[in-house]
Design an enzyme around this catalytic site. Structure first.
Site, PDB file in Angstrom:
ATOM      1  CE  LYS A  73      30.112  25.159  37.003  1.00 51.03           C
ATOM      2  NZ  LYS A  73      31.250  25.240  37.445  1.00 51.03           N
ATOM      3  CG  ASN A 181      43.475  29.152  45.672  1.00 49.46           C
ATOM      4  OD1 ASN A 181      43.598  28.237  44.348  1.00 49.46           O
ATOM      5  ND2 ASN A 181      43.393  28.653  46.815  1.00 49.46           N
ATOM      6  N   GLY A 183      47.190  32.550  41.336  1.00 46.02           N
ATOM      7  CA  GLY A 183      48.229  33.401  41.086  1.00 46.02           C
ATOM      8  C   GLY A 183      49.633  33.688  42.149  1.00 46.02           C
TER       9      GLY A 183
HETATM   10  P1  NAD Z   1      40.706  34.849  43.577  1.00 44.07           P
HETATM   11  O1  NAD Z   1      39.396  35.521  44.054  1.00 44.07           O
HETATM   12  O2  NAD Z   1      41.079  34.084  44.533  1.00 44.07           O
HETATM   13  O3  NAD Z   1      41.364  35.999  43.170  1.00 44.07           O
HETATM   14  C1  NAD Z   1      41.608  36.409  42.012  1.00 44.07           C
HETATM   15  C2  NAD Z   1      43.305  37.651  41.661  1.00 44.07           C
HETATM   16  O4  NAD Z   1      42.578  38.521  40.786  1.00 44.07           O
HETATM   17  C3  NAD Z   1      42.880  38.272  43.037  1.00 44.07           C
HETATM   18  O5  NAD Z   1      44.416  38.938  43.352  1.00 44.07           O
HETATM   19  C4  NAD Z   1      42.279  39.967  42.302  1.00 44.07           C
HETATM   20  O6  NAD Z   1      42.786  41.316  42.973  1.00 44.07           O
HETATM   21  C5  NAD Z   1      42.759  39.854  41.112  1.00 44.07           C
HETATM   22  N1  NAD Z   1      42.252  40.581  40.300  1.00 44.07           N
HETATM   23  C6  NAD Z   1      41.170  40.696  39.902  1.00 44.07           C
HETATM   24  N2  NAD Z   1      40.983  41.965  38.987  1.00 44.07           N
HETATM   25  C7  NAD Z   1      41.281  41.498  38.529  1.00 44.07           C
HETATM   26  C8  NAD Z   1      41.898  42.766  37.244  1.00 44.07           C
HETATM   27  N3  NAD Z   1      41.198  43.132  36.922  1.00 44.07           N
HETATM   28  N4  NAD Z   1      43.404  42.689  37.287  1.00 44.07           N
HETATM   29  C9  NAD Z   1      44.648  41.876  37.972  1.00 44.07           C
HETATM   30  N5  NAD Z   1      44.243  41.367  38.932  1.00 44.07           N
HETATM   31  C10 NAD Z   1      42.488  41.129  38.937  1.00 44.07           C
HETATM   32  O7  NAD Z   1      40.495  33.523  41.886  1.00 44.07           O
HETATM   33  P2  NAD Z   1      41.005  32.819  42.086  1.00 44.07           P
HETATM   34  O8  NAD Z   1      40.316  31.461  42.090  1.00 44.07           O
HETATM   35  O9  NAD Z   1      42.730  33.099  41.832  1.00 44.07           O
HETATM   36  O10 NAD Z   1      40.549  32.113  40.945  1.00 44.07           O
HETATM   37  C11 NAD Z   1      41.265  33.031  39.564  1.00 44.07           C
HETATM   38  C12 NAD Z   1      40.762  32.520  38.175  1.00 44.07           C
HETATM   39  O11 NAD Z   1      41.323  31.110  37.866  1.00 44.07           O
HETATM   40  C13 NAD Z   1      39.623  32.701  37.725  1.00 44.07           C
HETATM   41  O12 NAD Z   1      39.315  32.718  36.442  1.00 44.07           O
HETATM   42  C14 NAD Z   1      39.371  31.557  38.302  1.00 44.07           C
HETATM   43  O13 NAD Z   1      37.778  30.702  37.608  1.00 44.07           O
HETATM   44  C15 NAD Z   1      39.735  30.543  38.031  1.00 44.07           C
HETATM   45  N6  NAD Z   1      40.449  29.117  38.132  1.00 44.07           N
HETATM   46  C16 NAD Z   1      40.325  28.909  40.044  1.00 44.07           C
HETATM   47  C17 NAD Z   1      39.882  28.052  40.450  1.00 44.07           C
HETATM   48  C18 NAD Z   1      40.877  27.926  41.789  1.00 44.07           C
HETATM   49  O14 NAD Z   1      40.968  26.509  42.394  1.00 44.07           O
HETATM   50  N7  NAD Z   1      40.505  28.679  42.558  1.00 44.07           N
HETATM   51  C19 NAD Z   1      40.358  26.545  39.881  1.00 44.07           C
HETATM   52  C20 NAD Z   1      40.200  26.628  37.885  1.00 44.07           C
HETATM   53  C21 NAD Z   1      40.176  28.177  37.962  1.00 44.07           C
END
Ligand code: NAD
Length: 371
Positions: A73, A181, A183
């Site tokens: 990392k 992304n 969700g």
């Molecule tokens: P993103 O920024 O695209 O989306 C985050 C979403 O969460 C948004 O819709 C935002 O409105 C919502 N949000 C923020 N605060 C909130 C709350 N208190 N209650 C409910 N919703 C809330 O992020 P993402 O890429 O979808 O990542 C989400 C999670 O998944 C993170 O923990 C990230 O570390 C993890 N993750 C993502 C990936 C990836 O490929 N994108 C890979 C592994 C893990």
């Protein structure tokens, strides 16, 4: 010296660039299974210890994903919100030059907090090597997160848990925290396997319709009105209310520590698929497991992204990537659930034991250690 245990750390490189003021660190934990792989995080309060913890977690995540990567990392100490795009690029390029000797022979970078496909392209350009980073734009042969590999993997893992419990997807309901992304793609693919998604939340609140939410119209609401709570069908609830809804599958997919001793008693789901990182402390996961809830730990459920990164380094197209994500996550989740059945359904312990054994096997094969 920072040796922790028999696994690592192999290398910790702290860098400082006088000309730009850039400060950063790259930690390589263990490369027995392959090159160190892990994203670069840009935050103002990053510490070497935090980066080390994340690098170690990547060793287990990559081993559990069953891809030929070790764990690593990087961190850059900077506040991207206070920088112009030009200033940010200067810092990113300075970091790339400082870790040039490691990349890509020992370390391959990827995006993490405040890093996107743009920065991945800049690093590859600075080092004149497209293999330096993953998560690059498609024009550079990249497989960006926008393809939905993580959400897809979450649904593959969930489907394996459904089968393991002898349930039928068509009879199940789900709620998803977060509509970004991960969700949005989780909702799309859950619908495709027949699960009815009844609730979704974002930072403004929850939208709940017990008859099921429609994916296309909800996407339209989110893009036009910026929040799912503006949707014209369903009840608007608070953000936290999502967790206690009467559903079969709960997907925490946004924030860390959202299910704790405070609200664990409200959870009604039979399956909890951890799409976000660290959404539930281990002691709370244990409470759920003891109650008979099947918990798919984060590093198993959300490994689609890192599997996609490996596919990118191999030069594969999106179709092949989705096939590989499906195959790996299906096998790994199944192996984990079967092992967990023997150790009181503790899926996190089961996954960690499997991952560690894979790393030990690689270390023995390389004659780094004796069995
Ligand atoms: P993103 O920024 O695209 O989306 C985050 C979403 O969460 C948004 O819709 C935002 O409105 C919502 N949000 C923020 N605060 C909130 C709350 N208190 N209650 C409910 N919703 C809330 O992020 P993402 O890429 O979808 O990542 C989400 C999670 O998944 C993170 O923990 C990230 O570390 C993890 N993750 C993502 C990936 C990836 O490929 N994108 C890979 C592994 C893990």
């Amino acid at each position: 010296m920072r040796k922790e245990d028999e696994f690592g750390f192999e290398k910790i490189v702290e860098v400082y660039d006088q000309k730009t003021g850039m400060q950063g660190v790259c930690a390589i934990h263990n490369t027995a299974r392959g090159l160190g792989k892990g994203g670069i995080r840009m935050v103002p309060d990053i510490t070497t210890e935090e980066v080390m913890g994340l690098a170690k977690a990547m060793t287990w995540k990559n081993a559990m994903a069953d891809i030929p990567f070790g764990g690593a990392k990087s961190g850059i100490k900077a506040d991207s919100k206070k920088m112009t795009p030009e200033q940010k690029e200067i810092i990113v390029r300075a970091f790339a030059r400082k870790i040039a000797e490691l990349v890509p022979h020992q370390y391959i970078a990827g995006p993490d907090m405040n890093m996107t496909e743009k920065e991945m392209a800049e690093i590859a350009d600075e080092l004149k090597n497209p293999k330096a980073t993953t998560g690059k734009p498609t024009e550079m042969g990249g497989l960006p997160h926008e393809l939905g590999s993580t959400g897809y993997g979450v649904v593959v893992a969930t489907k394996v848990a459904i089968e393991h419990l002898g349930l039928e997807p068509n009879s199940l309901t789900a709620s998803i925290e977060g509509f970004g992304n991960v969700g949005t793609f989780t909702m799309k693919f859950l619908n495709e396997i027949g699960v009815k998604v009844v609730a979704v939340s974002d930072s403004k609140g929850t939208i709940y319709d017990e008859n099921g939410l429609d994916y296309e119209t909800l996407m339209k609401t989110k893009s036009e009105k910026r929040t799912v709570t503006a949707h014209d069908k369903g009840k608007v609830l608070g953000k936290k209310e999502l967790f206690g809804l009467p559903v079969d599958i709960l997907v925490p997919g946004a924030r860390p520590n959202v299910i704790t001793s405070e609200n664990v008693g409200n959870i009604k789901a039979k399956i909890v698929s951890e799409a976000a990182n660290l959404p539930i402390p281990y002691e709370t996961e244990l409470v759920l497991m003891k109650r008979g809830v099947t918990v798919i730990p984060d590093f198993v459920a959300n490994a689609g992204g890192v599997i996609s990164s490996w596919c990118e380094t191999e030069g594969w197209d999106p179709d092949k990537m989705f096939k590989i994500v499906e195959e790996k996550i299906r096998n790994n989740t199944k192996t984990m659930l079967e092992h967990a059945d023997k150790i009181e359904k503790d899926t996190r312990k089961a996954a960690l034991e499997i991952a560690k054994q894979r790393v030990v096997d690689a270390m023995v094969e390389k004659e780094w250690v004796k069995r």
